[in-house]
Design a protein around this motif. Structure first.
Motif, PDB file in Angstrom:
ATOM      1  N   GLU A 322       3.406   5.399   8.335  1.00 18.71           N
ATOM      2  CA  GLU A 322       4.193   4.692   7.712  1.00 18.71           C
ATOM      3  C   GLU A 322       5.630   5.281   7.981  1.00 18.71           C
ATOM      4  O   GLU A 322       5.489   6.212   7.495  1.00 18.71           O
ATOM      5  CB  GLU A 322       4.001   4.082   6.772  1.00 18.71           C
ATOM      6  N   SER A 323       6.575   5.000   9.229  1.00 15.01           N
ATOM      7  CA  SER A 323       7.629   5.045   8.600  1.00 15.01           C
ATOM      8  C   SER A 323       8.482   5.288   7.050  1.00 15.01           C
ATOM      9  O   SER A 323       8.463   4.017   6.724  1.00 15.01           O
ATOM     10  CB  SER A 323       8.853   4.815   9.874  1.00 15.01           C
ATOM     11  N   ILE A 324       9.928   4.997   7.152  1.00 16.22           N
ATOM     12  CA  ILE A 324      10.803   5.363   5.840  1.00 16.22           C
ATOM     13  C   ILE A 324      10.947   4.352   5.629  1.00 16.22           C
ATOM     14  O   ILE A 324      11.315   2.946   4.515  1.00 16.22           O
ATOM     15  CB  ILE A 324      11.773   6.113   6.009  1.00 16.22           C
ATOM     16  N   SER A 325      11.417   3.392   6.476  1.00 16.90           N
ATOM     17  CA  SER A 325      11.300   2.099   6.638  1.00 16.90           C
ATOM     18  C   SER A 325       9.992   0.877   6.785  1.00 16.90           C
ATOM     19  O   SER A 325      10.608  -0.430   6.729  1.00 16.90           O
ATOM     20  CB  SER A 325      13.015   1.691   7.901  1.00 16.90           C
ATOM     21  N   GLY A 326       9.535   1.495   6.693  1.00 19.42           N
ATOM     22  CA  GLY A 326       7.826   0.185   6.915  1.00 19.42           C
ATOM     23  C   GLY A 326       7.533  -0.105   8.140  1.00 19.42           C
ATOM     24  O   GLY A 326       6.859  -0.992   8.304  1.00 19.42           O
TER      25      GLY A 326
END
Length: 339
Positions: A322-326
């Motif tokens: 998962e990326s930092i932004s979701g």
């Protein structure tokens, strides 16, 4: 051949014990006359015999690539401590076994011996043959699809283009979209077939230059690209690396939308590609690299499988997270950099 006779008593029992415990695989030792003075159970079991059955047997009776007429020259070609690896076939007692061998010459108490470890690679060889056969079938199928579908698709697209110039009908748009979808499937199937070819020579490649070229070759529409970290030179097959990024960028646009922001970040052991889209549910992250698996009804399910094959071909590793932004993040590690 040499007249020297080697006996099991020439080597201490402590040596045998330490040796076998250290390797944990098939072990065989033969002396200057080319005959086994010791084998362990794991080695004997390859041929469905006991260790005693192999004691005194000549190496060329088990390893056909060893020529008894040139054995002395083969033996003399080793210096003490020399180690050689090979993949060959050992045969004995009606059993034929593909093996990987590591042979080292060691001198113990003034007498030279060849100490060999032997690993059964039957399963790996079978897998390699199966993969090769699958790749051949895939290439044949892809070629068939290319020739037998491309031409009628092009003809149909030509007629649709002609009709759209004269007629404004929603149905023609639907047909046009369907033809584009079929053309995309054919293109990605051919790409998947090409991806099964081995990764070529690796050279120092600018990570960010390759990223930029890949981005420019994809229909990114309103998407944004952000580069993070410091550009680095990595060892890679440049064309295949570019193909990897192209597929990851298409995947981001396909799942996150035309206005997605994609971030490629250089890291100490590789790089990552992340987006700010809806992300991948945790229960599906292990499946996204499977051929044909997709959560988008308009997707082909080929893109990420192609990415994984390119990663594997470079001896790298990839993980969906998962990326930092979701959104979705794909981390590629094990990448070698160039100082």
């Amino acid at each position: 051949m040499s007249d020297g006779d080697s006996k099991p008593g020439d080597l201490s029992s402590e040596f045998f014990q330490q040796m076998v415990e250290a390797v944990g695989v098939g072990v065989g030792i033969y002396g200057q006359d080319g005959r086994y003075i010791y084998v362990n159970d794991s080695y004997a079991e390859l041929f469905s015999v006991t260790p005693a059955d192999l004691i005194g047997v000549a190496i060329w009776e088990v390893a056909p690539e060893v020529d008894p007429d040139t054995f002395d020259a083969y033996w003399d070609s080793f210096a003490d401590g020399d180690t050689r690896q090979a993949e060959t076939v050992h045969e004995y007692s009606g059993n034929r076994v593909p093996v990987a061998t590591v042979t080292t010459q060691r001198t113990i108490d003034g007498a030279p011996y060849h100490f060999g470890t032997i690993k059964d690679i039957t399963e790996r060889k079978a897998q390699e043959r199966e993969i090769q056969q699958q790749n051949e079938r895939l290439e044949n199928f892809a070629g068939l699809v290319s020739h037998d579908l491309r031409n009628p698709l092009n003809v149909a697209q030509g007629y649709v283009d002609m009709l759209q110039a004269d007629i404004d009908r929603d149905e023609l748009t639907l047909v046009d979209n369907a033809l584009e979808r079929m053309d995309s499937l054919v293109s990605e199937l051919l790409q998947l077939a090409r991806t099964n070819t081995p990764v070529g020579e690796t050279d120092p490649v600018s990570l960010f230059d390759t990223v930029t070229k890949a981005w420019d070759s994809v229909a990114t529409i309103d998407a944004d690209l952000r580069l993070a970290g410091s550009d680095t030179q990595i060892l890679a097959d440049e064309s295949r690396l570019r193909e990897l990024f192209e597929n990851l960028f298409r995947n981001a646009i396909e799942h996150a939308g035309a206005d997605v922001e994609v971030t490629v970040e250089a890291q100490s052991d590789g790089f990552s590609v992340a987006d700010d889209g809806p992300g991948i549910p945790p229960e599906e992250r292990d499946r996204v690299f499977e051929t044909g698996f997709t959560t988008n009804p308009d997707g082909t399910g080929f893109g990420l499988n192609i990415v994984q094959q390119i990663v594997t071909g470079h001896d790298w590793e990839i993980q969906a997270t998962e990326s930092i932004s979701g959104g979705a993040r794909f981390a590629i590690t094990g990448v070698k950099t160039v100082d």
